[in-house]
Design a protein around this motif. Structure first.
Motif, PDB file in Angstrom:
ATOM      1  N   LYS A  11       0.742  -1.314   0.032  1.00  0.00           N
ATOM      2  CA  LYS A  11       0.039   0.087   0.122  1.00  0.00           C
ATOM      3  C   LYS A  11       0.845   1.238   0.170  1.00  0.00           C
ATOM      4  CE  LYS A  11      -3.951  -1.895   2.358  1.00  0.00           C
ATOM      5  NZ  LYS A  11      -5.133  -1.671   3.556  1.00  0.00           N
ATOM      6  N   TYR A  12       0.435   2.337  -0.707  1.00  0.00           N
ATOM      7  CA  TYR A  12       1.213   3.461  -0.707  1.00  0.00           C
ATOM      8  C   TYR A  12       0.366   4.552  -1.387  1.00  0.00           C
ATOM      9  CZ  TYR A  12       1.866   2.266  -5.657  1.00  0.00           C
ATOM     10  OH  TYR A  12       1.792   2.063  -6.991  1.00  0.00           O
ATOM     11  N   LEU A  13       0.511   5.785  -0.955  1.00  0.00           N
ATOM     12  CA  LEU A  13       0.091   6.993  -1.544  1.00  0.00           C
ATOM     13  C   LEU A  13       0.788   7.750  -2.727  1.00  0.00           C
ATOM     14  CD1 LEU A  13      -1.340   8.778   1.553  1.00  0.00           C
ATOM     15  CD2 LEU A  13      -2.648   7.343   0.239  1.00  0.00           C
ATOM     16  N   PHE A  14      -0.215   8.178  -3.805  1.00  0.00           N
ATOM     17  CA  PHE A  14       0.856   8.649  -4.719  1.00  0.00           C
ATOM     18  C   PHE A  14      -0.346   9.977  -4.955  1.00  0.00           C
ATOM     19  CE2 PHE A  14       2.001   9.805  -9.137  1.00  0.00           C
ATOM     20  CZ  PHE A  14       3.633   9.460  -9.029  1.00  0.00           C
ATOM     21  N   THR A  15       0.545  10.910  -5.694  1.00  0.00           N
ATOM     22  CA  THR A  15      -0.119  12.229  -5.803  1.00  0.00           C
ATOM     23  C   THR A  15       0.429  13.031  -7.269  1.00  0.00           C
ATOM     24  OG1 THR A  15      -0.072  12.945  -3.531  1.00  0.00           O
ATOM     25  CG2 THR A  15      -0.710  14.756  -5.043  1.00  0.00           C
ATOM     26  N   SER A  16      -0.458  13.387  -7.905  1.00  0.00           N
ATOM     27  CA  SER A  16      -0.203  14.288  -9.089  1.00  0.00           C
ATOM     28  C   SER A  16      -0.968  15.428  -8.935  1.00  0.00           C
ATOM     29  CB  SER A  16      -0.464  13.502 -10.452  1.00  0.00           C
ATOM     30  OG  SER A  16       0.229  12.232 -10.354  1.00  0.00           O
ATOM     31  N   GLU A  17      -0.201  16.435  -9.943  1.00  0.00           N
ATOM     32  CA  GLU A  17      -0.863  17.636  -9.965  1.00  0.00           C
ATOM     33  C   GLU A  17      -1.433  18.136 -11.399  1.00  0.00           C
ATOM     34  OE1 GLU A  17       0.990  21.490  -9.128  1.00  0.00           O
ATOM     35  OE2 GLU A  17       3.020  20.668 -10.149  1.00  0.00           O
ATOM     36  N   SER A  18      -2.228  18.958 -11.458  1.00  0.00           N
ATOM     37  CA  SER A  18      -2.351  19.771 -12.935  1.00  0.00           C
ATOM     38  C   SER A  18      -2.404  21.292 -12.707  1.00  0.00           C
ATOM     39  CB  SER A  18      -3.564  19.210 -13.479  1.00  0.00           C
ATOM     40  OG  SER A  18      -3.771  19.827 -14.864  1.00  0.00           O
ATOM     41  N   VAL A  19      -2.191  21.864 -13.738  1.00  0.00           N
ATOM     42  CA  VAL A  19      -2.301  23.418 -13.894  1.00  0.00           C
ATOM     43  C   VAL A  19      -3.184  23.828 -14.870  1.00  0.00           C
ATOM     44  CG1 VAL A  19      -0.352  24.048 -12.425  1.00  0.00           C
ATOM     45  CG2 VAL A  19      -0.528  24.040 -15.295  1.00  0.00           C
ATOM     46  N   SER A  20      -4.139  24.723 -15.027  1.00  0.00           N
ATOM     47  CA  SER A  20      -5.030  25.197 -15.837  1.00  0.00           C
ATOM     48  C   SER A  20      -4.525  26.067 -16.982  1.00  0.00           C
ATOM     49  CB  SER A  20      -6.074  26.056 -15.179  1.00  0.00           C
ATOM     50  OG  SER A  20      -5.665  27.367 -14.994  1.00  0.00           O
TER      51      SER A  20
END
Length: 387
Positions: free
Chosen positions: A5-14
């Motif tokens: 188990k692990y957490l993973f994060t991604s971002e976006s910009v407009s």
């Protein structure tokens, strides 16, 4: 099997983020040249700040009047939605310093006698695909893009009032045994008008989370883990709030950190630049391999030297347990795909003015269009890869 188990994060910009404004303008310049001459060479960088836009770079091809480019820059800014005191399509001072491409670079890239056209620069490019979404993209970046894209659509058609162009999103997901299980947090920071308090901003934005992310991923999401403008008001934004530059959102443009990146940006570059064209080709290969059912994940790396037509190396990595298929997959790539710069452009029809639309909400995971956009997202080579 180990329960990993692990957490993973991604971002976006407009599209209204300062760096994305620059990407949009740079890709508009690429399209402007390619629309007049499909073998034009363009490397255009853009800088934006308070009511100021600066274009610089190298071109080879048709002569385009400065006033024509400046008018198109204003059209870009207007379409994004900027008519603010600190940045407006009506009043921004726009300067262009584009000049002729270096003859030394041209000599290495051009085809001559028995020499095929070489790569426009050295570099390494990666392509990736996985079966986490229907688009064969990693889930966190896909949903981050979708939130902002839907917000922008409604902002432009008048359904989302009081929200301004500059926005960012971030989605964190819990993975179990390499599969996304649920969303654990969402962050949205969005520019807004002075008359919109934070409660109204939150009420306006929350529905786009539910519109963008499948319900089964949101079942256990704690409302306290939904962060909307966590620093408070966000009135001053866009290039008035932060200086923008072309090519500073390369992880947003690709896989949200779920795969390696070679370091080269895409926007502002014509398709002789393998930073762009080979990244598209490697995604095309990876997506067709996963779509063919060969593996749940596929990572492709291509490497080039300036002036040399063939890739120096082709690397293939599949999901754990599929290592035995790599040799066959690599042979199929080597025997069926011309991965020279010219071969890639012809295969994916990249000499067309198709790039401005790629400048926001990701270059990958998009739908191919009748206009020839996003050809690298087609899954028309799956039969070739079936083992």
């Amino acid at each position: 099997m180990q329960n990993n188990k692990y957490l993973f994060t991604s971002e976006s910009v407009s599209e209204g983020h300062p760096d994305k404004v620059c990407d949009r303008i740079s890709d508009m310049v690429v399209d402007s040249y390619l629309s007049k001459d499909p073998v034009s060479r363009v490397a255009c960088e853009t800088l934006t700040t308070t009511n100021k836009v600066v274009l610089a770079g190298e071109t080879r091809g048709p002569k385009i009047d400065k006033d024509e480019l400046i008018s198109k820059v204003k059209d870009c800014i207007k379409d994004i939605g900027y008519d603010q005191d600190g940045f407006s399509w009506k009043t921004a001072n726009i300067e262009t310093f584009l000049h002729e491409q270096s003859s030394d670079i041209a000599m290495g890239v051009d085809s001559k006698d028995n020499k095929d056209e070489g790569a426009g620069d050295q570099g390494i490019m990666f392509g990736y695909a996985c079966n986490e979404t229907d688009e064969l993209m990693p889930a966190p970046i896909h949903y981050s893009h979708k939130i902002l894209r839907l917000m922008a659509e409604d902002r432009k058609n008048g359904k989302l009032k009081g929200i301004e162009p500059d926005s960012k999103s971030q989605v964190t997901m819990l993975y179990e045994n390499e599969k996304p299980i649920k969303v654990t947090s969402v962050v949205i920071s969005t520019q807004h008008s002075k008359d919109l308090d934070q409660e109204k901003v939150r009420a306006s934005v929350i529905p786009y989370i539910k519109k963008s992310i499948p319900e089964n991923f949101l079942t256990d999401l704690n409302p306290k883990e939904i962060y909307i403008n966590p620093t408070g008001q966000f009135i001053i934004g866009g290039p008035d709030g932060d200086t923008g530059l072309t090519g500073r959102k390369i992880i947003v443009d690709t896989y949200g950190g779920a795969a390696p990146h070679g370091g080269g940006a895409f926007s502002g570059k014509d398709p002789t630049k393998v930073d762009r064209s080979a990244a598209y080709a490697s995604r095309y290969l990876a997506k067709n391999i996963v779509a063919a059912g060969v593996s749940e994940k596929c990572l492709i790396q291509l490497a080039y030297a300036i002036g040399v037509s063939k890739p120096l190396s082709i690397f293939v990595k599949l999901a754990n347990g599929d290592e035995g298929k790599v040799s066959d997959v690599k042979k199929k790539i080597e025997n069926n795909f011309n991965l020279s710069p010219r071969g890639i452009r012809e295969m994916l029809k990249l000499n067309n003015p198709i790039y401005e639309i790629t400048s926001a909400y990701g270059h990958f995971g998009r739908k191919p269009t009748d206009k020839g956009e996003f050809t690298w997202e087609k899954t028309d080579k799956t039969d070739l890869f079936k083992l």
